[in-house]
Scaffold this motif. Structure first.
Motif: not given
Length: 267
Positions: A46, A51, A55-56, A70-72, A132, A182, A186-187
């Motif tokens: 990941l 990622l 988040q990993v 949390r993801p995103g 989150c 990143e 991923h945000e």
């Protein structure tokens, strides 16, 4: 596994090859988080895919706390510690505080850790962020609400909020393409994009804040050093007596503005 356990050299080398600047530290954290070699391989894959480490792992250290990520969801940055530090000086037991554009709720969680007797609301337009934030705030007594700026707050808070703290998006739209992958990949874009000059959300926030703040209430907004003069002018335009605070160590800038006290002569 102990978080101090040394990471295998092959893990460090793979992270270096993936472009991770702090490969040794990341390798140690990933190794500590994995219960089995298979889990380590999954986490490593990941991270190699780009990622964000936070988040990993599912968490980030912020102001001495372990904050769930949390993801995103926007990952809180170290520089935002200045926002926490300055807000902490202004609150007291019983203060009503709003963590606006809250993301993970990290700012609110840090304030509650320092003063548990706050009434704290956290607001974000992104449902993933507020989900989150609830994980981070509910155990500390904070409330997370989903909506656009002040819209989801109880109307009973009008004129009663002692402090509003905001890490509102302030990246100019055209600058997002130059952000590290990143962040931009991923945000949530809504957590980054501040409009053409980066100040659109700040303008809306500052315009609405005075009617929600108590007399002498404080609005604290993170911004960049280059944008600070414009942010300061926005505060002044809406009747807030404001100043700029900068931390060279954190490379952080915060504008702090106050409403007038009842009976006080305007500055």
């Amino acid at each position: 596994m102990s978080p101090r356990r040394a990471a295998p050299i092959e893990v460090i080398e793979r992270l270096r090859a993936a472009g991770c600047v702090f490969a040794e530290d990341e390798a140690r954290l990933l190794t500590a988080a994995a219960g089995t070699p298979a889990e380590l391989e999954q986490l490593l894959g990941l991270r190699e895919s780009g990622l964000p480490l936070e988040q990993v792992l599912g968490w980030v250290e912020f102001c001495g706390l372990r904050i769930t990520v949390r993801p995103g969801v926007f990952v809180p940055r170290r520089r935002t510690g200045l926002l926490v530090k300055r807000a902490a000086r202004l609150i007291r037991p019983g203060s009503v505080v709003v963590d606006m554009c809250c993301g993970t709720g990290a700012v609110g969680a840090a304030l509650l850790a320092g003063e548990p007797e706050l009434t704290l609301y956290a607001v974000d337009i992104d449902p993933a962020a507020t989900a989150c934030a609830r994980e981070n705030l509910a155990p500390r007594g904070g409330t997370a609400l989903t909506g656009d700026l002040f819209a989801p707050l109880p109307r009973a808070l009008l004129g009663r909020i002692d402090a509003i703290v905001a890490n509102a998006p302030y990246v100019p739209t055209d600058a997002i393409a130059r952000m590290p992958p990143e962040a931009r990949l991923h945000e949530a874009r809504v957590a980054l994009d501040g409009g053409p000059d980066g100040l659109e959300v700040q303008r809306r926030l500052v315009a609405a804040a005075p009617e929600w703040l108590a007399p002498g209430g404080q609005l604290l907004v993170e911004t960049s050093s280059s944008q600070a003069p414009q942010t300061l002018a926005i505060f002044a335009r809406h009747g807030l007596t404001a100043r700029v605070v900068h931390s060279r160590k954190l490379d952080a800038t915060v504008v702090i503005g106050a409403t007038a006290l009842i009976g006080a002569r305007s500055a």
